[in-house]
Design a protein around this motif. Structure first.
Motif, PDB file in Angstrom:
ATOM      1  N   ARG A  42       0.839  -1.199   0.000  1.00  0.00           N
ATOM      2  CA  ARG A  42       0.000   0.000   0.000  1.00  0.00           C
ATOM      3  C   ARG A  42       0.878   1.255   0.000  1.00  0.00           C
ATOM      4  O   ARG A  42       2.016   1.234   0.447  1.00  0.00           O
ATOM      5  CB  ARG A  42      -0.896  -0.014   1.236  1.00  0.00           C
ATOM      6  CG  ARG A  42      -1.802   1.183   1.362  1.00  0.00           C
ATOM      7  CD  ARG A  42      -2.783   1.030   2.502  1.00  0.00           C
ATOM      8  NE  ARG A  42      -2.137   0.649   3.751  1.00  0.00           N
ATOM      9  CZ  ARG A  42      -2.782   0.534   4.907  1.00  0.00           C
ATOM     10  NH1 ARG A  42      -4.080   0.740   4.948  1.00  0.00           N
ATOM     11  NH2 ARG A  42      -2.141   0.190   6.006  1.00  0.00           N
ATOM     12  N   GLY A  43       0.327   2.351  -0.506  1.00  0.00           N
ATOM     13  CA  GLY A  43       0.982   3.648  -0.399  1.00  0.00           C
ATOM     14  C   GLY A  43       1.993   3.966  -1.486  1.00  0.00           C
ATOM     15  O   GLY A  43       2.713   4.962  -1.377  1.00  0.00           O
ATOM     16  N   LEU A  44       2.058   3.159  -2.536  1.00  0.00           N
ATOM     17  CA  LEU A  44       3.007   3.425  -3.613  1.00  0.00           C
ATOM     18  C   LEU A  44       2.403   4.391  -4.629  1.00  0.00           C
ATOM     19  O   LEU A  44       1.210   4.309  -4.942  1.00  0.00           O
ATOM     20  CB  LEU A  44       3.392   2.124  -4.322  1.00  0.00           C
ATOM     21  CG  LEU A  44       3.976   0.994  -3.464  1.00  0.00           C
ATOM     22  CD1 LEU A  44       4.322  -0.204  -4.336  1.00  0.00           C
ATOM     23  CD2 LEU A  44       5.193   1.468  -2.690  1.00  0.00           C
ATOM     24  N   ASN A  45       3.241   5.277  -5.163  1.00  0.00           N
ATOM     25  CA  ASN A  45       2.787   6.101  -6.278  1.00  0.00           C
ATOM     26  C   ASN A  45       3.146   5.404  -7.586  1.00  0.00           C
ATOM     27  O   ASN A  45       3.670   4.280  -7.582  1.00  0.00           O
ATOM     28  CB  ASN A  45       3.368   7.512  -6.205  1.00  0.00           C
ATOM     29  CG  ASN A  45       4.897   7.525  -6.231  1.00  0.00           C
ATOM     30  OD1 ASN A  45       5.528   6.669  -6.862  1.00  0.00           O
ATOM     31  ND2 ASN A  45       5.498   8.497  -5.567  1.00  0.00           N
ATOM     32  N   ALA A  46       2.864   6.056  -8.709  1.00  0.00           N
ATOM     33  CA  ALA A  46       3.054   5.406 -10.007  1.00  0.00           C
ATOM     34  C   ALA A  46       4.509   4.998 -10.234  1.00  0.00           C
ATOM     35  O   ALA A  46       4.792   3.897 -10.729  1.00  0.00           O
ATOM     36  CB  ALA A  46       2.581   6.331 -11.127  1.00  0.00           C
ATOM     37  N   GLN A  47       5.448   5.862  -9.898  1.00  0.00           N
ATOM     38  CA  GLN A  47       6.854   5.551 -10.102  1.00  0.00           C
ATOM     39  C   GLN A  47       7.314   4.447  -9.150  1.00  0.00           C
ATOM     40  O   GLN A  47       8.074   3.552  -9.534  1.00  0.00           O
ATOM     41  CB  GLN A  47       7.699   6.811  -9.878  1.00  0.00           C
ATOM     42  CG  GLN A  47       9.196   6.606 -10.114  1.00  0.00           C
ATOM     43  CD  GLN A  47       9.511   6.129 -11.517  1.00  0.00           C
ATOM     44  OE1 GLN A  47       8.869   6.561 -12.480  1.00  0.00           O
ATOM     45  NE2 GLN A  47      10.496   5.248 -11.648  1.00  0.00           N
ATOM     46  N   GLN A  48       6.834   4.465  -7.927  1.00  0.00           N
ATOM     47  CA  GLN A  48       7.230   3.457  -6.945  1.00  0.00           C
ATOM     48  C   GLN A  48       6.691   2.074  -7.293  1.00  0.00           C
ATOM     49  O   GLN A  48       7.386   1.074  -7.113  1.00  0.00           O
ATOM     50  CB  GLN A  48       6.755   3.882  -5.552  1.00  0.00           C
ATOM     51  CG  GLN A  48       7.513   5.069  -4.975  1.00  0.00           C
ATOM     52  CD  GLN A  48       6.849   5.624  -3.734  1.00  0.00           C
ATOM     53  OE1 GLN A  48       5.639   5.491  -3.529  1.00  0.00           O
ATOM     54  NE2 GLN A  48       7.646   6.270  -2.885  1.00  0.00           N
ATOM     55  N   VAL A  49       5.458   1.998  -7.786  1.00  0.00           N
ATOM     56  CA  VAL A  49       4.925   0.683  -8.143  1.00  0.00           C
ATOM     57  C   VAL A  49       5.645   0.135  -9.373  1.00  0.00           C
ATOM     58  O   VAL A  49       5.846  -1.077  -9.510  1.00  0.00           O
ATOM     59  CB  VAL A  49       3.395   0.750  -8.355  1.00  0.00           C
ATOM     60  CG1 VAL A  49       3.027   1.391  -9.683  1.00  0.00           C
ATOM     61  CG2 VAL A  49       2.794  -0.652  -8.280  1.00  0.00           C
ATOM     62  N   LEU A  50       6.065   1.026 -10.274  1.00  0.00           N
ATOM     63  CA  LEU A  50       6.842   0.592 -11.435  1.00  0.00           C
ATOM     64  C   LEU A  50       8.189   0.017 -10.979  1.00  0.00           C
ATOM     65  O   LEU A  50       8.624  -1.037 -11.474  1.00  0.00           O
ATOM     66  CB  LEU A  50       7.044   1.762 -12.391  1.00  0.00           C
ATOM     67  CG  LEU A  50       7.768   1.454 -13.702  1.00  0.00           C
ATOM     68  CD1 LEU A  50       6.964   0.477 -14.545  1.00  0.00           C
ATOM     69  CD2 LEU A  50       8.027   2.744 -14.481  1.00  0.00           C
ATOM     70  N   GLU A  51       8.833   0.681 -10.027  1.00  0.00           N
ATOM     71  CA  GLU A  51      10.107   0.172  -9.500  1.00  0.00           C
ATOM     72  C   GLU A  51       9.903  -1.137  -8.752  1.00  0.00           C
ATOM     73  O   GLU A  51      10.741  -2.038  -8.823  1.00  0.00           O
ATOM     74  CB  GLU A  51      10.723   1.219  -8.569  1.00  0.00           C
ATOM     75  CG  GLU A  51      11.191   2.485  -9.290  1.00  0.00           C
ATOM     76  CD  GLU A  51      11.657   3.557  -8.328  1.00  0.00           C
ATOM     77  OE1 GLU A  51      11.542   3.342  -7.086  1.00  0.00           O
ATOM     78  OE2 GLU A  51      12.124   4.625  -8.788  1.00  0.00           O
ATOM     79  N   TRP A  52       8.783  -1.250  -8.030  1.00  0.00           N
ATOM     80  CA  TRP A  52       8.509  -2.490  -7.277  1.00  0.00           C
ATOM     81  C   TRP A  52       8.392  -3.683  -8.224  1.00  0.00           C
ATOM     82  O   TRP A  52       8.947  -4.753  -7.967  1.00  0.00           O
ATOM     83  CB  TRP A  52       7.229  -2.316  -6.465  1.00  0.00           C
ATOM     84  CG  TRP A  52       6.822  -3.553  -5.715  1.00  0.00           C
ATOM     85  CD1 TRP A  52       6.003  -4.550  -6.146  1.00  0.00           C
ATOM     86  CD2 TRP A  52       7.255  -3.932  -4.402  1.00  0.00           C
ATOM     87  NE1 TRP A  52       5.880  -5.526  -5.199  1.00  0.00           N
ATOM     88  CE2 TRP A  52       6.644  -5.171  -4.110  1.00  0.00           C
ATOM     89  CE3 TRP A  52       8.083  -3.354  -3.458  1.00  0.00           C
ATOM     90  CZ2 TRP A  52       6.843  -5.830  -2.894  1.00  0.00           C
ATOM     91  CZ3 TRP A  52       8.284  -4.014  -2.246  1.00  0.00           C
ATOM     92  CH2 TRP A  52       7.674  -5.233  -1.983  1.00  0.00           C
ATOM     93  N   VAL A  53       7.674  -3.495  -9.314  1.00  0.00           N
ATOM     94  CA  VAL A  53       7.420  -4.608 -10.240  1.00  0.00           C
ATOM     95  C   VAL A  53       8.639  -4.904 -11.113  1.00  0.00           C
ATOM     96  O   VAL A  53       8.991  -6.067 -11.338  1.00  0.00           O
ATOM     97  CB  VAL A  53       6.181  -4.291 -11.109  1.00  0.00           C
ATOM     98  CG1 VAL A  53       6.019  -5.335 -12.226  1.00  0.00           C
ATOM     99  CG2 VAL A  53       4.931  -4.255 -10.239  1.00  0.00           C
ATOM    100  N   LYS A  54       9.292  -3.870 -11.608  1.00  0.00           N
ATOM    101  CA  LYS A  54      10.365  -4.075 -12.581  1.00  0.00           C
ATOM    102  C   LYS A  54      11.739  -4.255 -11.944  1.00  0.00           C
ATOM    103  O   LYS A  54      12.619  -4.883 -12.543  1.00  0.00           O
ATOM    104  CB  LYS A  54      10.411  -2.895 -13.565  1.00  0.00           C
ATOM    105  CG  LYS A  54       9.135  -2.715 -14.378  1.00  0.00           C
ATOM    106  CD  LYS A  54       8.775  -3.960 -15.176  1.00  0.00           C
ATOM    107  CE  LYS A  54       9.743  -4.223 -16.308  1.00  0.00           C
ATOM    108  NZ  LYS A  54       9.350  -5.401 -17.108  1.00  0.00           N
ATOM    109  N   GLU A  55      11.960  -3.690 -10.750  1.00  0.00           N
ATOM    110  CA  GLU A  55      13.305  -3.728 -10.169  1.00  0.00           C
ATOM    111  C   GLU A  55      13.394  -4.555  -8.896  1.00  0.00           C
ATOM    112  O   GLU A  55      14.403  -5.229  -8.661  1.00  0.00           O
ATOM    113  CB  GLU A  55      13.788  -2.297  -9.881  1.00  0.00           C
ATOM    114  CG  GLU A  55      13.912  -1.444 -11.141  1.00  0.00           C
ATOM    115  CD  GLU A  55      14.354  -0.026 -10.839  1.00  0.00           C
ATOM    116  OE1 GLU A  55      14.852   0.204  -9.708  1.00  0.00           O
ATOM    117  OE2 GLU A  55      14.207   0.852 -11.717  1.00  0.00           O
TER     118      GLU A  55
END
Length: 521
Positions: free
Chosen positions: A292-305
């Motif tokens: 919870r609490g991720l913004n668009a850039q953070q969720v992209l980093e979570w999934v891809k990195e």
């Protein structure tokens, strides 16, 4: 059936012959499995429930800090079918909170006079009700004791399910009818006085209370609780024994992560095991949640990195959704996996498994955690992050239909699930062919059986092509079954399928014509 060579005496004989090819019946496509925390019920075994009522009868209702009960509720609320529930995180006999409630004074509003507490720790106590009934006709007091005033006599009824305990004519005064002494015999609850009140003030307010606070996250929760053991039929591994599951989710993994019981590596390990399970079973797809609490850039980093999963058997949705929380009495954010699993089931029932489960409204959702822009969406969609968006006048809508696979062949959820459906249906529908004579007759019967099944799918719009020949083919002949293959005991059938793909990008080309309504060729 008697063969001709076995007939030896004159007479009339009847032979029942199989009527050609045997039809393939499609398997179910929308049976989910949830692994996580429940208020009650057996631990470490998958129990099948068909609706919310059956779930609550076995597993209780809401759990403080857990997401699975709400996920299951949203699953059924959004059209999901049957579901398997596996409860994890068992407590020892002396661990866990006990559900409780306070009886308040009938004379002084809000002043607590008695504390009622469940004898059994955990969520089982959350289903106990305590009812205070007003005064009734008193029985004569024991010899030597003075009868209390009539207004100080009341009845307590303690109930859990079919177990009812009724304590009539109890009083806050000392003696045989003292309420604390009377409830000492209860198998469900224990009662204690809250100090600072006179006897007359300790008469409780009439009405019913529900004990709460017993169900909560276990004090200790590890990745192993989620991973489980196939031999013990526990956790994710235990789902291997279930042949009809098509969707899997572990929404409470996020709860353990938020509580600090599981770190980022443990989070990734559990989701990785869930994906591996789906890839090995080849008949189900995992819905993964993000923190919870991720913004668009953070969720992209979570999934891809951070997680870096690449699988056609997994998909992820973001952001979190706001639903009404009966336990908190307000709207609260929840991971979307439960609601999305239900949408998959609803989509399968209304349109078919070949239709991408997108452009669908999330029933019961009040809001999204974060509204994003089209530019932000441009980055998330190619990464396989299916965004849930709130559109004015259209509601909260699922706006993505991709898997986490880097292989463009398996880019879309509906393609992967359609193949799962076809493969499982063909597997079950052709079991009759095992140990049949491996000859041309068998090859033709198998071919007719599979052709008939795929023809039905083509008519339903699940396969792409103007004609059946363009949509699929089935090959089972001397080329796929040369003598060495037949001698080894094999019969090989080759199937080619052209699945329909979703119209993910709809493009209108608009141009200005030099003259009014002229059509440019």
């Amino acid at each position: 059936m008697a063969t001709l060579s076995s007939i030896r005496s004159p007479g009339v004989y009847i032979q029942e012959l199989p009527a050609g090819s045997r039809p393939i019946e499609g398997v179910g496509t929308a049976i989910a499995a949830f692994v996580g925390i429940t208020a009650d019920g057996p631990y470490d075994q998958a129990i099948k429930v068909a609706n919310w009522g059956q779930y609550t009868a076995t597993f209780g209702t809401w759990v403080e800090g857990a997401y699975l009960p709400n996920a299951v509720y949203q699953y059924f609320n959004n059209g999901g079918g049957s579901a398997y529930i596996t409860r994890i995180g068992s407590l020892s006999s002396d661990e866990g909170a006990r559900a409780s409630a306070e009886l308040t004074s009938a004379l002084k509003a809000g002043q607590g006079v008695y504390r009622i507490e469940a004898k059994e720790p955990g969520g089982a106590g959350d289903t106990i009700t305590v009812t205070v009934e007003p005064k009734h006709e008193q029985e004569p007091p024991p010899e030597g004791e003075q009868a209390p005033p009539a207004e100080e006599v009341f009845t307590l009824v303690v109930q859990r399910g079919d177990t009812v305990e009724r304590y009539e004519g109890v009083t806050p005064r000392k003696g045989g009818n003292n309420v604390v002494n009377a409830l000492a015999e209860s198998t469900l609850v224990r009662i204690s006085e809250i100090g600072g009140s006179s006897i007359v003030e300790r008469v409780p307010t009439a009405g019913q209370l529900v004990l709460s606070g017993g169900a909560s996250l276990p004090a200790r929760l590890t990745p192993d609780d989620y991973l489980g053991d196939v031999t013990a039929r526990s956790g994710i591994a235990g789902l291997e024994a279930l042949d009809d599951v098509t969707i899997v989710a572990v929404p409470d993994l996020v709860a353990a992560y938020e509580a600090g019981q599981i770190d980022a590596d443990g989070f990734k390990a559990v989701q990785g095991a869930l994906i591996t399970h789906c890839e090995q079973q080849k008949d189900r797809v995992a819905i993964l949640d993000t923190p919870r609490g991720l913004n668009a850039q953070q969720v992209l980093e979570w999934v891809k990195e951070k997680t870096r999963f690449s699988s056609a058997y997994a998909t992820t949705y973001w952001p979190w959704l706001s639903f009404w929380d009966p336990l908190a009495g307000r709207a609260r954010l929840f991971p979307p996996s439960g609601a999305l699993a239900g949408i998959w089931g609803r989509n399968d029932d209304t349109r078919g498994v070949h239709k991408a489960p997108a452009n669908e409204v999330v029933a019961g959702a009040l809001d999204v955690e974060l509204n994003i822009t089209r530019v932000e969406h441009d980055d998330l969609n190619p990464a396989g992050i299916n965004v849930i968006r709130a559109f004015p006048g259209r509601g909260i809508t699922v706006w993505g239909a991709r898997t986490l696979s880097d292989d463009t062949t398996w880019r879309y959820i509906n393609v992967r699930r359609l193949f799962n459906y076809i493969e499982s249906s063909v597997l079950r529908g052709t079991q009759w062919a095992v140990f049949e004579p491996n000859d041309l007759d068998l090859w033709q019967r198998i071919k007719r059986t599979v052709n008939g099944f795929l023809m039905g799918l083509w008519r339903d719009g699940a396969l792409f092509g103007a004609t059946p020949d363009q949509a699929f083919y089935v090959k089972c002949d001397e080329e796929t079954n040369p003598p060495d293959v037949v001698d080894a005991g094999y019969v090989v059938i080759e199937i080619g399928i052209a699945p329909v793909k979703p119209a993910e990008f709809v493009v209108f080309r608009v141009s200005q014509l030099p003259t009014g309504g002229a059509v440019q060729e």
